[in-house]
Design a protein around this motif. Structure first.
Motif: not given
Length: 457
Positions: A66, A294-295, A306
């Motif tokens: 991230s 997720r980021s 994701d």
């Protein structure tokens, strides 16, 4: 004589109106929360509804895990990050060594601005500086750790701002108050934030420089949570911003100005990342969300699972606007300045939907009811017009709405289709709207369809 008497009240109203306008125009805000919080939010922000967030910095070079890469590696000592560095980089490699690889080689601000315009975004927020401290402009107090001295050798903040303003897109700048590993910040932290070496030498000079140099429409503050607003001198800065800055009449700020501020003080409220209120808030707010779940920064190891799909994003946008919020959707460009195709595709899908449904979004207001009990129909309004955005097409082709009460002048249409829709009411089912019998490919949008109703209460 009669006409002269009648003119006196009119003259008095004009004088009072002018005095009130003059008071608003010259009102001075004092450096305290009651005063700063009383400033009206410039109305462009509420009308805009949809913006694009851009997380871009040196963290885009490792592009793994991230945008908090440096902290997870050196601050937490995460085994996964230590292993990643050991497997891919030589011993002694430092985070600063990533800097020259942040090239922005393919960064074309005109192309970015075209994409953001096509997405339907009315404002764009770029990370001027994230928690790593690297500045995407030639900050005078970030020597050799800025995009002019290292990496791109370009003023990224300035270039994007110029391209956006050609297209009348509002420009916001994200700025982190703190920096994970800055020696002066760590010294202040060690002193229990009783000293302000970092604030006076770094944070405040950068904020004033950003405002005076780029005249942003929005300041998206972050990195505030470890210390109170009194450490950051937040109200001093905000009172200057509202009183004397070159953007004092138009600028908008969020609520991240100290550990005690979120959802309490500032301009509009973020409250927390991906904030979703359960009912209509009484204060203007914004939901920030990210396509890669997720980021916020670009990850080379992101998987398709994701990535938020188009229907999910548009559903979030609809629900946010119905509850009076703005929706800020994030992408993370690569180290060389490319926006990967999956992010482009998602932004263009939002733009395509807004090209039909934007009438129910931009400059809309929450209606007296925000949604039906099944939460698959969400309402917005504009003066006497009510819009119902339904997320699921009913199997029988009949949309059932309990909340609107029809009058004799009621008229119902679907955005993107010219003909009026037939409808009826009954005591048990409420309003029944007979949707057009068309194949899915002939419908104006693929999901989240909108009916427009006049003559309903």
């Amino acid at each position: 004589m009669k006409s002269r008497v009648m003119d006196v009240p009119l003259l008095l109203l004009l004088v009072l109106g002018s005095a009130e306008s003059a008071f608003r125009a010259h009102r001075r805000y004092t450096p305290d929360w009651p005063s700063v919080d009383s400033r009206p939010l410039p109305d462009w922000f509420d009308k805009a509804k949809f913006g694009v967030f851009v997380h871009w910095g040196v963290f885009s070079v490792p592009a793994w895990g991230s945008e908090w890469f440096w902290w997870h590696w050196k601050g937490q000592g995460s085994p996964d990050y230590l292993r990643f560095m050991g497997d891919n980089f030589p011993p002694g490699f430092s985070y600063a060594d990533f800097g020259p690889q942040f090239t922005a080689h393919f960064f074309d601000p005109e192309n970015w601005a075209d994409l953001f315009q096509a997405s339907g975004a009315k404002y764009v927020v770029l990370t001027a500086k994230h928690h790593e401290g690297f500045t995407n402009w030639p900050s005078p107090v970030s020597w050799n750790w800025n995009s002019k001295d290292v990496g791109p050798h370009r003023d990224l903040v300035g270039e994007l701002g110029t391209a956006l303003r050609k297209r009348n897109i509002r420009y916001g700048l994200y700025h982190s108050l703190f920096e994970w590993f800055h020696p002066l910040y760590l010294l202040d932290k060690k002193n229990g934030f009783k000293t302000q070496h970092f604030v006076t030498a770094k944070t405040m000079p950068e904020l004033y420089d950003l405002v005076n140099r780029y005249k942003p429409d929005l300041i998206w503050s972050d990195g505030d949570w470890e210390s109170p607003d009194t450490y950051w001198n937040s109200t001093d800065f905000l009172s200057w911003l509202y009183n004397d800055s070159p953007v004092k009449d138009e600028v908008v700020v969020n609520d991240r100005w100290g550990a005690n501020c979120s959802c309490q003080h500032g301009g509009y409220y973020n409250c927390e990342d991906r904030f979703k209120p359960s009912s209509l808030p009484d204060h203007k707010w914004e939901m920030c969300s990210t396509i890669d779940k997720r980021s916020w920064g670009y990850r080379r190891n992101m998987m398709m699972s994701d990535i938020a799909d188009e229907a999910e994003i548009i559903s979030e946008l609809v629900q946010t606007v119905s509850l009076g919020g703005n929706y800020l959707l994030n992408i993370g460009p690569t180290k060389d300045g490319l926006i990967v195709p999956i992010f482009q595709e998602r932004l263009l899908a939002v733009g395509k939907w807004l090209s039909i449904s934007g009438e129910a979004v931009y400059a809309s207001k929450p209606w007296r009811v925000q949604s039906e009990k099944n939460a698959s129909v969400w309402y917005t309004s504009k003066e006497s017009v009510v819009y119902a955005i339904f997320l699921h097409w009913p199997e029988n082709g009949v949309l059932n709405l309990q909340s609107p009460k029809t009058t004799s002048s009621a008229q119902i249409t679907m955005l993107g289709i010219q003909k009026d829709l037939k409808w009826s009411t009954n005591p048990h089912d409420g309003l029944l709207i007979y949707l057009p019998q068309l194949p899915p490919s002939a419908l104006p949008v693929e999901f989240a369809w909108t009916v427009k109703m006049t003559g309903v209460e």
